[in-house]
Write an enzyme that holds these catalytic residues in place. Structure first.
Site, PDB file in Angstrom:
ATOM      1  N   SER A 167       0.797  -1.022   0.124  1.00  0.00           N
ATOM      2  CA  SER A 167      -0.138  -0.034  -0.054  1.00  0.00           C
ATOM      3  C   SER A 167       0.802   1.090   0.046  1.00  0.00           C
ATOM      4  O   SER A 167       2.057   1.057   0.470  1.00  0.00           O
ATOM      5  CB  SER A 167      -0.747  -0.180   1.175  1.00  0.00           C
ATOM      6  OG  SER A 167      -0.254   0.251   2.288  1.00  0.00           O
ATOM      7  N   ASP A 168       0.373   2.440  -0.436  1.00  0.00           N
ATOM      8  CA  ASP A 168       0.942   3.611  -0.358  1.00  0.00           C
ATOM      9  C   ASP A 168       0.894   3.948   1.164  1.00  0.00           C
ATOM     10  O   ASP A 168       0.133   3.295   1.770  1.00  0.00           O
ATOM     11  CB  ASP A 168       0.401   4.826  -1.260  1.00  0.00           C
ATOM     12  CG  ASP A 168       1.259   5.885  -1.450  1.00  0.00           C
ATOM     13  OD1 ASP A 168       2.460   6.128  -0.563  1.00  0.00           O
ATOM     14  OD2 ASP A 168       1.218   6.707  -2.500  1.00  0.00           O
ATOM     15  N   TRP A 169       1.590   4.676   1.656  1.00  0.00           N
ATOM     16  CA  TRP A 169       1.971   4.996   3.051  1.00  0.00           C
ATOM     17  C   TRP A 169       0.632   5.591   3.842  1.00  0.00           C
ATOM     18  O   TRP A 169       0.312   6.727   3.515  1.00  0.00           O
ATOM     19  CB  TRP A 169       2.881   5.689   3.256  1.00  0.00           C
ATOM     20  CG  TRP A 169       4.255   5.171   3.281  1.00  0.00           C
ATOM     21  CD1 TRP A 169       5.273   5.107   4.409  1.00  0.00           C
ATOM     22  CD2 TRP A 169       4.963   4.000   2.667  1.00  0.00           C
ATOM     23  NE1 TRP A 169       6.271   4.356   4.513  1.00  0.00           N
ATOM     24  CE2 TRP A 169       5.852   3.704   3.396  1.00  0.00           C
ATOM     25  CE3 TRP A 169       4.458   3.275   1.618  1.00  0.00           C
ATOM     26  CZ2 TRP A 169       6.930   2.630   2.788  1.00  0.00           C
ATOM     27  CZ3 TRP A 169       5.173   2.480   1.018  1.00  0.00           C
ATOM     28  CH2 TRP A 169       6.490   2.011   1.681  1.00  0.00           C
ATOM     29  N   GLY A 170      -0.248   4.771   4.661  1.00  0.00           N
ATOM     30  CA  GLY A 170      -1.636   5.124   4.934  1.00  0.00           C
ATOM     31  C   GLY A 170      -2.707   4.945   4.200  1.00  0.00           C
ATOM     32  O   GLY A 170      -3.857   5.494   4.395  1.00  0.00           O
ATOM     33  N   ALA A 171      -2.312   4.316   2.690  1.00  0.00           N
ATOM     34  CA  ALA A 171      -3.292   3.994   2.041  1.00  0.00           C
ATOM     35  C   ALA A 171      -4.340   2.661   2.295  1.00  0.00           C
ATOM     36  O   ALA A 171      -5.661   2.574   1.639  1.00  0.00           O
ATOM     37  CB  ALA A 171      -2.973   3.800   0.514  1.00  0.00           C
TER      38      ALA A 171
END
Ligand SMILES: *[C@@H]1O[C@H](CO)[C@@H](O)[C@H](O)[C@H]1NC(C)=O
Ligand SMILES: *[C@@H]1O[C@H](CO)[C@@H](O)[C@H](O)[C@H]1NC(C)=O
Ligand SMILES: *[C@@H]1O[C@H](CO)[C@@H](O)[C@H](O)[C@H]1NC(C)=O
Ligand SMILES: *[C@@H]1O[C@H](CO)[C@@H](O)[C@H](O)[C@H]1NC(C)=O
Length: 792
Positions: free
Chosen positions: A277-281
């Protein structure tokens, strides 16, 4: 008679030898690691995973705190040291020391040079490897759909084919060094506005889990033909990892989107690596894991990781899927042999070697000459000795090299901002390079970098002796991850600066240092604006590069990777201020849109001038048959690696070879980028033309070269939404060889037909005209060899 025939044969053999040496060296100069195949790597990963406990496996699905921006749990009892994930697409980024700030994605794209695409990737890969980073969080491959998109500078422009070719070679460049590439941001992350809007400023973890993101609403054909296309190219290249994005697609967050992750990526493209995942996605745990997410980054949201233990015990998720997640996570690590002899992690290790050289080459090759009235450029060092230099973008920022990452950006720009920013260890501004040039050639130089001081600027024109001076006006436009641009104008009233200088100086040359599209209409037609150079986002060798172009140490040959419109509304797409970004334009993006609505742009996609001229001749098209024609094997030789994903390779089989001759008909060395645009039969419902080939051709004055373009099965197919297949429409295809997307720039054209009945491609007849052309070609080739080696 026999003697001359023998001579011909010997010459041909000799020529082919020279050709293969030259081509071979260009492409293979960097040593490559000996990778494994996916099948081999998967088996090793399976053996490893079989030794893990349930808790270890679960914990590995989530990032942990550690030295890198993303870290995977080490398992010391199995001698697994963990994994380090690190930004950025234009060099090793973040707050570290001793890494090269490379020319950005938008700059390498503007070179249209596959050799440079690869060599840039290889140099960046070497730096990641040298510091001990396992996963490079790049390339960034979202499409320049919106001119104001804050991350356009990290990507490769508006065309999926051009982006796809960039990605292919970037991935191979990185992975040939043993570093896993991460294709991001998957998918339709073409704006930053509303990408992650959280309930409060505090951003506690529960707030983060409640963040909202816009939905990109895209139809199936558009998804395949535009946005998925570059990701498909990176999967074909063998990319190890894919990062899902913050946004939603058609109402579901990408990181928990079964259609996007499982169906499109893992089933249709047969991607065998992992999705992080993208950071925090990540918004959900189990649901995301089931939809195809393998690794939650940065992992401090407690959604996957240890939390999956209970989910496996409750049978909400099978242990088989859990194993699959870890196998996918580790397969690229074994694929690229990171388990053997990988450098220890030291992010500050000096790994820059002589990368400034390739960086300078890219920066220069990506510079685009847009306007050159009466050949004002290049300057002549003996006659052109008076220079005025205006604009804060000519010199260094008063904040130092860190300012590229902040919103205050007064000086020359080397890269844009956000996680993609690499703070330069050094960077050379244009003013410094011009001063050094001036020292060597005794120039008179005056400069004003405070561009708001109009009194000083107005007074400067009274300087004694400067009546015929050349006025260089430097303007810039900056953008960053996290937000989109407010407008398409130059920073700090750049338009007004150009207008003011042009009102007094008959030789005004504007240098545009911009992240992506810019509106030039405030001054482009002023008669005193006699030259315009697009310097792009050139990395830390900016000054050296621009001076090389101004004084013809380098003949510019870059080409626009987006259209420059006269009105912002002409683009037909824009950032959505709501939580829905509707891709209503479908496949009619950029030049495809301008064609459809017959809109005249300021400068066409693919446009760029040179200090020399080129002519084109002898277009041929042949089917890339098996056996009798060696196109297929030659083409494959340069694109295949052990780690290549050959699952969808049929689509990338060559089906046509198009050849033609380009001649440098001018006086100086230079390069041209012939571009192949394809027109489809009506059934395909395609735009009037789409880019399907290009090559940057470098020629000395008078030299000719045969250029070969390969059309693959995919290149001539459209995505059929009813049978969900890439389909070749029967009918007539048009092939245009052009120097831009402007129809007036078409140099050669032909057609080919695909039979209605069996969709067999009809071979072109071996006509007497062809025979004659081949004879001419051979004769010319031999003449060239003779000339070059003074054989006769
Ligand atoms: C897994 O993670 C949990 C929660 O952070 C921790 O308590 C546990 O020790 C970890 N187990 C292993 C084997 O790493
Ligand atoms: C310098 O300019 C003069 C006058 O325009 C021209 O005749 C001459 O050829 C130029 N010199 C060079 C080296 O180009
Ligand atoms: C500078 O000159 C321009 C015209 O050339 C004029 O419009 C402008 O007002 C002047 N600015 C100042 C501060 O003198
Ligand atoms: C797509 O495939 C179907 C079924 O093979 C076919 O009938 C149709 O003509 C094709 N083309 C389009 C545009 O749907």
């Amino acid at each position: 008679m026999i003697g001359s025939r023998l001579f011909v044969i010997m010459m041909v053999v000799f020529f082919l030898f020279i050709f293969s040496v030259v081509v071979g060296l260009n492409w293979n100069e960097d040593p490559k690691i000996a990778s494994k195949t996916w099948e081999e790597a998967i088996s090793i990963a399976e053996i490893f995973v079989a030794q893990l406990t349930l808790e270890e496996k679960c914990n590995m699905t989530s990032g942990i705190h550690g030295p890198c921006i993303g870290n995977v749990l080490p398992i010391s009892r199995l001698n697994f040291k963990g994994l380090c994930f690190r930004d950025s697409p234009s060099g090793v980024g973040g707050k570290i020391l001793h890494s090269t700030a490379f020319a950005a994605g938008i700059q390498i794209a503007a070179t249209w040079d596959r050799n440079l695409f690869y060599r840039r990737g290889a140099a960046i890969g070497k730096e990641f490897r040298g510091k001990g980073v396992h996963f490079a969080l790049d390339p960034m491959m979202n499409i320049d759909r919106n001119a104001r998109y804050g991350r356009n500078w990290e990507g490769f422009g508006s065309d999926p084919y051009l982006a796809g070719e960039n990605l292919f070679y970037y991935v191979q460049g990185i992975q040939d060094q043993g570093v896993v590439a991460t294709a991001k941001h998957y998918i339709c992350n073409e704006q930053e506005t509303n990408r992650l809007v959280c309930p409060s400023d505090s951003q506690s973890q529960s707030d983060l889990n409640n963040c909202r993101a816009y939905s990109a609403n895209v139809d199936d054909k558009t998804m395949h033909e535009i946005y998925l296309w570059p990701f498909a190219s990176s999967v074909a290249a063998g990319v190890g990892s894919v990062m899902c994005s913050y946004n939603q697609v058609n109402g579901t967050p990408t990181c928990q989107n079964d259609k996007i992750l499982n169906k499109l990526l893992k089933e249709e493209l047969q991607f065998l690596g992992n999705v992080m995942s993208d950071w925090g996605a990540t918004k959900t745990g189990v649901q995301s894991a089931l939809a195809g997410l393998d690794v939650d980054m940065a992992g401090d949201d407690d959604l996957m990781g240890f939390n999956l233990v209970q989910a496996v015990k409750n049978r909400m998720i099978t242990e088989e899927r859990l194993d699959d997640m870890i196998i996918r996570l580790l397969t690229p690590y074994y694929l690229l042999r990171q388990d053997q002899e990988y450098p220890s992690l030291n992010l500050d290790r000096n790994v820059m070697e002589d990368h400034y050289k390739i960086n300078r080459e890219i920066a220069t090759a990506g510079i685009i000459l847009l306007k050159n009235t009466n050949n004002i450029l290049p300057f002549d060092v003996t006659n052109d000795t008076y220079y005025f230099i205006y604009g804060s973008a000519a010199g260094q920022s008063d904040e130092g090299f860190g300012s590229g990452g902040s919103a205050k950006h007064s000086g020359a720009l080397y890269q844009g901002g956000g996680s993609g920013f690499v703070q330069p260890t050094y960077a050379i501004d244009p003013l410094t390079s011009l001063l050094i040039k001036g020292r060597d050639f005794h120039f008179q130089i005056r400069y004003i970098t405070n561009q708001n001081d109009y009194v000083a600027i107005n007074n400067s024109f009274n300087a004694r002796g400067f009546a015929a001076a050349k006025c260089l006006v430097f303007i810039s436009a900056w953008s960053s991850e996290g937000f989109d641009r407010n407008d398409l104008h130059a920073l700090n009233n750049g338009d007004e600066l150009v207008q003011t200088v042009a009102s007094r100086c008959a030789n005004t040359i504007v240098i545009v240092n911009s992240v992506s599209q810019l509106n030039l209409e405030g001054w482009i037609d002023l008669p005193n604006v006699v030259g315009v150079i697009w310097s792009g986002m050139p990395g830390s060798e900016y000054g050296s590069a621009i001076v090389d172009v101004l004084f013809e140490n380098y003949n510019p040959g870059g080409k626009l990777v987006f259209t420059l419109a006269k009105k912002n509304s002409d683009y037909g797409t824009d950032i959505s201020p709501t939580y829905h970004s509707n891709y209503n334009e479908g496949v009619f993006l950029d030049y495809r849109h301008f064609d459809k609505y017959n809109i005249l742009p300021r400068y066409y996609f693919g446009y760029g001038l040179s200090y020399t001229t080129f002519s084109f001749s002898e277009l041929h098209i042949v089917k890339a048959g098996k056996g009798k024609h060696k196109v297929s094997s030659y083409y494959r030789q340069h694109r295949i690696r052990p780690y290549t994903n050959i699952a969808t390779s049929k689509l990338y089989e060559p089906v046509y070879e198009i050849t033609f001759t380009v001649t440098n008909s001018g006086e100086v060395y230079g390069s041209e980028v012939p571009q192949l645009y394809l027109g489809f039969p009506a059934e395909a419902e395609e735009p009037a033309k789409v880019l399907r080939g290009f090559e940057r051709v470098y020629l000395v004055a008078g030299q000719s070269k045969r250029v070969s373009f390969i059309l693959t099965q995919k290149d001539i197919s459209y995505w059929n939404v009813s049978n969900q297949k890439w389909t070749v429409a029967p009918g007539t295809y048009s092939v245009w060889i052009s120097t831009s997307a402007n129809n007036d720039d078409v140099k050669l054209q032909t057609t080919f037909n695909i039979d209605w009945q069996n969709k067999k491609i009809r071979k072109e007849k071996f006509t007497s005209q062809n025979r004659k052309n081949i004879r001419i070609f051979l004769c010319e080739m031999i003449k060239n060899i003779e000339k070059r080696f003074s054989l006769c």
